[in-house]
Write a protein that holds these residues in place. Structure first.
Motif, PDB file in Angstrom:
ATOM      1  N   GLN A  55       0.729  -1.065  -0.174  1.00 49.84           N
ATOM      2  CA  GLN A  55      -0.131  -0.088   0.078  1.00 49.84           C
ATOM      3  C   GLN A  55       0.857   1.218   0.138  1.00 49.84           C
ATOM      4  N   ALA A  56       2.079   1.345   0.799  1.00 49.20           N
ATOM      5  CA  ALA A  56       2.795   2.408   0.923  1.00 49.20           C
ATOM      6  C   ALA A  56       3.542   2.541  -0.462  1.00 49.20           C
ATOM      7  N   GLU A  57       3.966   1.870  -1.274  1.00 49.23           N
ATOM      8  CA  GLU A  57       4.464   1.830  -2.486  1.00 49.23           C
ATOM      9  C   GLU A  57       3.347   2.652  -3.457  1.00 49.23           C
ATOM     10  N   ILE A  58       2.319   2.053  -3.337  1.00 48.43           N
ATOM     11  CA  ILE A  58       1.087   2.578  -4.305  1.00 48.43           C
ATOM     12  C   ILE A  58       0.924   4.276  -4.019  1.00 48.43           C
ATOM     13  N   ILE A  59       0.897   4.469  -2.543  1.00 49.14           N
ATOM     14  CA  ILE A  59       0.507   5.805  -2.097  1.00 49.14           C
ATOM     15  C   ILE A  59       1.838   6.705  -2.517  1.00 49.14           C
ATOM     16  N   LEU A  60       2.938   6.272  -2.388  1.00 47.35           N
ATOM     17  CA  LEU A  60       4.171   6.889  -2.833  1.00 47.35           C
ATOM     18  C   LEU A  60       4.257   7.273  -4.304  1.00 47.35           C
ATOM     19  N   LYS A  61       3.817   6.037  -5.095  1.00 47.07           N
ATOM     20  CA  LYS A  61       3.877   6.413  -6.440  1.00 47.07           C
ATOM     21  C   LYS A  61       2.784   7.536  -7.046  1.00 47.07           C
ATOM     22  N   ASP A  62       1.987   7.447  -6.364  1.00 44.86           N
ATOM     23  CA  ASP A  62       0.924   8.423  -6.429  1.00 44.86           C
ATOM     24  C   ASP A  62       1.157   9.787  -6.003  1.00 44.86           C
ATOM     25  N   PHE A  63       1.865   9.882  -4.869  1.00 45.94           N
ATOM     26  CA  PHE A  63       2.335  11.263  -4.324  1.00 45.94           C
ATOM     27  C   PHE A  63       3.471  11.932  -5.350  1.00 45.94           C
ATOM     28  N   PHE A  64       4.464  10.959  -5.831  1.00 42.58           N
ATOM     29  CA  PHE A  64       5.549  11.374  -6.682  1.00 42.58           C
ATOM     30  C   PHE A  64       4.976  11.669  -8.148  1.00 42.58           C
ATOM     31  N   ALA A  65       3.960  10.933  -8.605  1.00 36.91           N
ATOM     32  CA  ALA A  65       3.435  11.448 -10.039  1.00 36.91           C
ATOM     33  C   ALA A  65       2.668  12.487  -9.934  1.00 36.91           C
ATOM     34  N   LYS A  66       1.958  12.839  -8.836  1.00 39.89           N
ATOM     35  CA  LYS A  66       1.330  14.281  -8.875  1.00 39.89           C
ATOM     36  C   LYS A  66       2.122  15.610  -8.278  1.00 39.89           C
ATOM     37  N   ASN A  67       3.461  15.034  -7.835  1.00 44.16           N
ATOM     38  CA  ASN A  67       4.527  16.078  -7.338  1.00 44.16           C
ATOM     39  C   ASN A  67       5.654  15.648  -7.622  1.00 44.16           C
ATOM     40  N   GLN A  68       6.251  16.030  -9.090  1.00 40.40           N
ATOM     41  CA  GLN A  68       7.469  15.664  -9.543  1.00 40.40           C
ATOM     42  C   GLN A  68       8.539  16.784  -8.796  1.00 40.40           C
ATOM     43  N   VAL A  69       9.588  15.954  -8.231  1.00 42.95           N
ATOM     44  CA  VAL A  69      10.768  16.728  -7.587  1.00 42.95           C
ATOM     45  C   VAL A  69      11.424  17.470  -8.406  1.00 42.95           C
ATOM     46  N   LYS A  70      11.436  18.804  -8.021  1.00 42.28           N
ATOM     47  CA  LYS A  70      12.261  19.851  -8.446  1.00 42.28           C
ATOM     48  C   LYS A  70      13.367  20.376  -7.804  1.00 42.28           C
ATOM     49  N   SER A  71      13.421  20.031  -6.289  1.00 44.93           N
ATOM     50  CA  SER A  71      14.650  20.461  -5.512  1.00 44.93           C
ATOM     51  C   SER A  71      14.258  19.691  -4.080  1.00 44.93           C
ATOM     52  N   PHE A  72      15.836  19.227  -3.607  1.00 45.79           N
ATOM     53  CA  PHE A  72      15.606  18.671  -2.473  1.00 45.79           C
ATOM     54  C   PHE A  72      16.970  19.269  -1.710  1.00 45.79           C
ATOM     55  N   GLU A  73      16.516  19.588  -0.382  1.00 40.89           N
ATOM     56  CA  GLU A  73      17.702  19.909   0.366  1.00 40.89           C
ATOM     57  C   GLU A  73      17.517  19.261   1.886  1.00 40.89           C
ATOM     58  N   LEU A  74      18.809  18.486   2.055  1.00 41.38           N
ATOM     59  CA  LEU A  74      18.603  17.794   3.440  1.00 41.38           C
ATOM     60  C   LEU A  74      19.256  18.905   4.447  1.00 41.38           C
ATOM     61  N   ILE A  75      18.397  18.901   5.543  1.00 43.41           N
ATOM     62  CA  ILE A  75      18.976  20.235   6.213  1.00 43.41           C
ATOM     63  C   ILE A  75      18.992  19.730   7.623  1.00 43.41           C
ATOM     64  N   HIS A  76      18.834  18.393   8.089  1.00 47.22           N
ATOM     65  CA  HIS A  76      19.131  17.853   9.432  1.00 47.22           C
ATOM     66  C   HIS A  76      18.990  16.383   9.418  1.00 47.22           C
ATOM     67  N   GLN A  77      20.089  15.884  10.076  1.00 41.68           N
ATOM     68  CA  GLN A  77      19.792  14.388  10.226  1.00 41.68           C
ATOM     69  C   GLN A  77      20.458  13.897  11.323  1.00 41.68           C
ATOM     70  N   VAL A  78      20.158  12.848  12.073  1.00 45.79           N
ATOM     71  CA  VAL A  78      20.271  12.544  13.555  1.00 45.79           C
ATOM     72  C   VAL A  78      20.708  11.067  13.328  1.00 45.79           C
ATOM     73  N   GLU A  79      21.497  10.457  14.178  1.00 46.07           N
ATOM     74  CA  GLU A  79      21.870   9.106  14.244  1.00 46.07           C
ATOM     75  C   GLU A  79      21.902   8.928  15.715  1.00 46.07           C
ATOM     76  N   SER A  80      21.048   7.950  16.101  1.00 46.30           N
ATOM     77  CA  SER A  80      21.001   7.264  17.657  1.00 46.30           C
ATOM     78  C   SER A  80      22.153   6.419  17.617  1.00 46.30           C
TER      79      SER A  80
END
Length: 139
Positions: free
Chosen positions: A73-98
């Motif tokens: 189900q998650a794959e279907i939802i993500l495919k739908d999201f990215f089909a409607k929202n093609q990526v133009k930019s991506f900026e990783l602003i924070h990451q944490v490792e426990s």
């Protein structure tokens, strides 16, 4: 004359060896892992690459609605999201490792359908890392 040629040859040889040594020292190996793979997949809107890391149950939050979904189900939802929202930019602003090995990332995602604050959580499960939560919050 022969002596001069030997000296020039030795100097040239030294220059070549020094150049190779310096260039080898500046090459940094690229280390990738599950976290970097997930970042790359989101950057490209590549659901098939992202699905390799999806847990059996994934919590997805979109437009303020949060729900747990099976991997399929998650794959279907993500495919739908990215089909409607093609990526133009991506900026990783924070990451944490426990200390337990879990990792979290927060990013700004620009798409054709709007801008999103995106967060994702990878958890150690068995001997691998799995993606168990994704959030896309409109900005």
């Amino acid at each position: 004359m022969k002596k001069l040629m030997y000296v020039l040859g030795a100097v040239l040889f030294g220059v070549v060896i020094t150049a190779f040594t310096l260039s080898a020292a500046t090459i940094k190996p690229t280390v990738t892992g599950p976290f970097e793979d997930v970042v790359s997949a989101i950057k490209q809107g590549d659901v098939s690459a992202l699905s390799r890391y999806l847990d059996n149950t994934v919590e997805i939050n979109m437009a303020g609605k949060s729900n747990s979904y099976s991997k399929a189900q998650a794959e279907i939802i993500l495919k739908d999201f990215f089909a409607k929202n093609q990526v133009k930019s991506f900026e990783l602003i924070h990451q944490v490792e426990s200390s337990g090995g879990s990792r979290m990332g927060i990013a700004n995602l620009g798409t054709t359908g709007g801008s999103y604050r995106t967060s994702f959580f990878l958890q150690k499960k068995g001997g691998s890392m799995v993606l168990n939560e994704l959030r896309f919050e409109s900005k």
